[in-house]
Design a protein around this motif. Structure first.
Motif, mmCIF file in Angstrom:
data_model
loop_
_atom_site.group_PDB
_atom_site.id
_atom_site.type_symbol
_atom_site.label_atom_id
_atom_site.label_comp_id
_atom_site.label_asym_id
_atom_site.label_seq_id
_atom_site.Cartn_x
_atom_site.Cartn_y
_atom_site.Cartn_z
ATOM 1 N N GLY A 432 0.811 -1.213 0.000
ATOM 2 C CA GLY A 432 0.000 0.000 0.000
ATOM 3 C C GLY A 432 0.841 1.258 0.000
ATOM 4 N N ALA A 433 1.951 1.219 0.767
ATOM 5 C CA ALA A 433 2.810 2.402 0.817
ATOM 6 C C ALA A 433 3.531 2.633 -0.504
ATOM 7 C CB ALA A 433 3.814 2.252 1.961
ATOM 8 N N VAL A 434 4.090 1.549 -1.096
ATOM 9 C CA VAL A 434 4.847 1.700 -2.343
ATOM 10 C C VAL A 434 3.931 2.050 -3.505
ATOM 11 C CG1 VAL A 434 6.301 0.466 -4.010
ATOM 12 C CG2 VAL A 434 6.676 0.184 -1.550
ATOM 13 N N ALA A 435 2.779 1.416 -3.579
ATOM 14 C CA ALA A 435 1.864 1.681 -4.678
ATOM 15 C C ALA A 435 1.082 2.966 -4.489
ATOM 16 C CB ALA A 435 0.891 0.510 -4.825
ATOM 17 N N GLY A 436 1.087 3.528 -3.286
ATOM 18 C CA GLY A 436 0.299 4.715 -3.003
ATOM 19 C C GLY A 436 1.144 5.970 -2.846
ATOM 20 N N GLY A 439 5.310 5.773 -3.184
ATOM 21 C CA GLY A 439 5.814 5.597 -4.540
ATOM 22 C C GLY A 439 5.552 6.796 -5.425
ATOM 23 N N PHE A 440 4.365 7.381 -5.304
ATOM 24 C CA PHE A 440 4.039 8.549 -6.137
ATOM 25 C C PHE A 440 4.936 9.731 -5.787
ATOM 26 C CE2 PHE A 440 1.575 12.388 -7.074
ATOM 27 C CZ PHE A 440 1.312 12.189 -8.421
ATOM 28 N N THR A 441 5.236 9.914 -4.477
ATOM 29 C CA THR A 441 6.111 11.027 -4.058
ATOM 30 C C THR A 441 7.513 10.851 -4.623
ATOM 31 O OG1 THR A 441 4.827 11.290 -2.027
ATOM 32 C CG2 THR A 441 7.042 12.239 -2.069
#
Length: 808
Positions: A432-436, A439-441
């Motif tokens: 969730g952190a990497v895909a959300g 990752g976007f940041t």
């Protein structure tokens, strides 16, 4: 990417998912709704007085003649459904009739006996079907339904609800009388001075009881009187069912008339019933004799006609013995074992008017001794008077301790997956952190924001692979079983009876094939699912109910749906060591036992594939010739450092010379011919010492969950001798009401009641009980998909009980 594309795409996907869920979950609902509609459309009631018992379906008349035994059913037990079919039409019918019941897992079982052909104009075609109720089931709704379909096309012709007229509480025993008089047995209907009350089925017609032994398992005792069912009127299937019911632990009491009447002649003439009376002959006495005291006290003088018994002790390995004689010493009442059950023959017509006029037989004098029960019986009016006078308190004020519902808590598979679940949650959080936002940041800071959607797709594939790989590595792939099994061995006749409860795990989401024993559909085989219950008395069904078939003629085979999770099983298997490999492996007991004064002599060895711990020896001499009870003696061989190994000899001469313990001490002093209950104004001053073996067991009255090994051993010993327990104390004495009620405990056995060995205490027997908690093979010839279950969980438990005749 066009503006507004993503929302539209997500809505389409959501709609597809919702429709798919409706298709999956709505299918069974639509199917059940269609069947409910067919009830109104095709099943027309034709009998307004018994609206739920007679229906017309597709031109056929179906009458529910009986539901249960004498229209009684009990949760957790098999129940028979007897149908009478008629086809008054001009067209022949070939139909398939199934009894549909719901098991404790929420799945529906279709039980049938194959296609039924009804010729045009055919009347009174009989059909038996059998279902099994889940334990602690609610019976304010139909116990099942009949599903009638065309045998050739499969078209559903109608669905008929099956209702029960009467429900037997799970904590009461059930007795039946095939005759016109209750014979004093109605005295046991009250629970005032007993741990459990009795439900009495009067004028019980054995012809319409059941045609398979499963249908009789609700009964503990059947009393067959001369005025009852004619043995020659029984079907061959019903006769076989009665004999098999006895072999599996039932007690049949046969009362014979003053002459060798049709009942006795019928039992001997019917080859299927002959094992019940094999080795017993009757002889008419020359003249009437005085009514003996063992039938009960009476005023005045009276004589009655008797028949003398001769018992061939070579039948069943010296399994028979006389328990009452006349004035000349001739046996009048004899009893013998048949398998794990018992047959008692009484050479007097208990329906004789000369006995009825004097209120005989007396329950406490006659039936208590015959059944080896101990509860004194106080009339309902006398008991109510005692409550009013402050001498007694009622059964509703005593504490109740359940003894038998620990099995499910013991065998439920409780493998810990906390670590695996925790790592899976951590992986999901990382995803969730990497895909959300994380990752976007990172992509935005590096000027790669345009790669967000392709990167998201790549992350979905990568993490999906990781999750599937993790699940595959941790998925249980080995078939396993956890069980609680009770083996009872009849050393005289060579029968081995196993009742087992198991949790079976098969790594499959498809139906698995279960088979108990060989392919032949013999009466000794049965397998059913999920009938053990936790200490809470509740079961949790699966949300995705399924349907499966069972052949009521071959209940040793079953195709059971699995969900890659544990399913409950109940196993009931009886075999003879003469021709069954399982019985030879699990039932070989060698040795001979003789009574030598106040101890036993001889040696006993077993060849089971397990060593037994917590072994106890119980020697019962039964009744004297005057019908008096001889207190059984107990030698507990508890020793944490010793176990009885296969092939090891038990030297009974050495072991039984040590001090024994009485099975049960009398709770109160008897004064003359008056009941000890009438004289016990102060229980503390009249309590006998030392306490009996079962007295010590009753001090453990705690809960059922998370029991220690010693506590389970105590419960099995109590349940094996339940009907011999000391009766509840009903006296107020000098204590306060609260103290007296706290002291009095009533014990219940809502499950495991069929393991009671109390009937064998009326015979000259050595009973040996031992336990094993290791990982041996499953003590039942069970195969899953054609192979034996090799992995047995460490919490599995085996109880072995041996019944060995004692020679004088």
């Amino acid at each position: 990417m066009p503006r507004g594309w993503l929302p539209g795409w997500s809505q389409r996907v959501g709609a597809v998912v919702v429709l798919a869920l409706l298709g999956v979950l709505g299918g069974p609902l639509i199917t059940h709704a269609e069947e409910s509609d067919r009830i109104a459309a095709t099943a027309t009631r034709t009998d307004t007085d018994q609206a739920h018992r007679r229906f017309t379906v597709a031109g056929m008349d179906i009458r529910l003649a009986h539901v249960g035994l004498a229209n009684h059913v009990r949760p957790g037990c098999w129940f028979p459904v007897r149908l009478v079919l008629e086809n008054p039409g001009l067209v022949s019918r070939r139909v398939h009739i199934a009894l549909v019941v719901r098991d404790a897992d929420g799945d529906e079982v279709y039980l049938s006996r194959g296609a039924i052909s009804l010729a045009a104009g055919e009347e009174q075609r009989e059909l038996w079907l059998y279902g099994k109720l889940p334990p602690f089931d609610r019976l304010d709704q139909p116990v099942g339904r009949l599903r009638i379909s065309d045998a050739d096309t499969g078209e559903v012709l109608g669905v008929v609800p099956v209702l029960a007229q009467r429900t037997v509480p799970v904590f009461d025993r059930v007795m039946a009388v095939s005759g016109s008089r209750p014979l004093g047995l109605q005295s046991y209907r009250s629970v005032n001075t007993q741990h459990e009350a009795s439900v009495l089925l009067e004028e019980f017609d054995l012809r319409t009881s059941a045609d398979r032994w499963q249908g009789l398992t609700m009964l503990e005792t059947v009393v067959w009187l001369p005025g009852g069912t004619d043995p020659m009127a029984l079907s061959s299937d019903t006769a076989d069912a009665i004999v098999e019911w006895v072999r599996r632990g039932g007690h049949l009491v046969v009362s014979v008339g003053s002459t060798v009447d049709r009942l006795w002649e019928g039992l001997n003439q019917r080859s299927a019933l002959r094992p019940l009376v094999e080795g017993i002959t009757l002889e008419e006495l020359d003249q009437p004799e005085p009514i003996p005291a063992w039938l009960g006290p009476y005023e005045g003088e009276a004589k009655i006609d008797f028949l003398a018994l001769t018992m061939d002790e070579s039948i069943g390995g010296s399994a028979g013995m006389a328990v009452a004689v006349n004035g000349a010493g001739r046996p009048i009442v004899g009893t013998r074992s048949l398998g794990i059950g018992r047959v008692t023959v009484i050479g007097v017509n208990l329906e004789d008017r000369r006995l009825a006029e004097r209120g005989l037989p007396n329950a406490e004098t006659f039936w208590n001794r015959l059944f080896a029960w101990r509860s004194p019986l106080i009339g309902e009016q006398d008991f109510e008077a005692g409550i009013t006078q402050g001498r007694y308190f009622g059964p509703e004020d005593r504490r109740v301790a359940e003894r038998g519902t620990f099995v499910a808590d013991l065998i439920n598979m409780r493998g810990s997956v906390s670590t695996q679940v925790g790592l899976a949650i951590l992986l999901f959080v990382i995803y969730g952190a990497v895909a959300g936002p994380l990752g976007f940041t990172l992509l935005r800071r590096r000027g790669l924001k345009h790669l967000a959607w392709p990167g998201f797709a790549v992350l979905v594939v990568v993490f999906s692979g990781l999750l599937w790989g993790w699940a595959s590595l941790n998925r249980l792939s080995e078939m396993r079983v956890s069980h609680f099994s009770i083996l009872t061995i009849d050393a005289a006749g060579g029968d081995v009876h196993v009742r087992g409860w198991a949790s079976l795990f098969a790594p499959s989401h498809e139906p698995v094939q279960l088979r108990l024993g060989e392919d032949a559909a013999e009466a000794g085989h049965i397998l059913w699912n999920n009938t053990h219950t936790s200490s809470t008395g509740r079961t949790t069904p699966f949300v995705d109910s399924r349907i499966y078939q069972a052949d009521a003629r071959s209940l040793h085979r079953l195709e059971l749906p699995m969900r890659s999770t544990a399913r409950g099983l109940e196993i009931d298997y009886r075999a003879s060591s003469d021709g069954d490999a399982f019985a030879r492996r699990w039932g070989t007991v060698e040795g001979e036992v003789r009574r030598a004064g106040d101890h036993l002599s001889g040696t006993i060895r077993h060849h089971l594939p397990v060593a037994l711990k917590d072994v106890i020896l119980i020697h019962s001499r039964g009744l004297t010739e005057d019908g008096e009870w001889i207190e059984p003696r107990v030698w507990p061989l508890y020793d944490f450092t010793w176990s009885w190994q296969p092939g090891e000899e038990l030297d009974l001469d050495r072991l039984t010379r040590s001090r024994s313990v009485p099975l049960v001490s009398k709770p109160f002093v008897r004064a003359g011919r008056r009941s000890e209950w009438d004289d016990a104004s102060d229980r503390r001053s009249t309590r006998l010492q030392p306490i009996g073996f079962l007295d010590a067991l009753t001090s453990d009255s705690g809960g059922e969950s998370n029991l220690a090994m010693a506590a389970i051993t105590k419960r099995i010993e109590m349940l094996s001798l339940f009907s011999t327990l000391p009766p509840p104390d009903i006296h107020r004495s000098r204590e306060t009401y609260v103290q007296a009620a706290e002291r009095s405990v009533g014990f219940r056995r809502t499950t495991l009641r069929h393991i009671d060995l109390t009937p064998h205490l009326a015979m000259n027997r050595l009973v040996i009980i031992g336990h094993a908690r290791t990982m041996p093979p499953l003590p039942a010839p069970l195969k899953v998909d054609g192979r034996e279950v090799e992995r047995v969980d460490e919490n599995s438990w085996i109880v072995v009980r041996m019944l060995i005749p004692v020679r004088e």
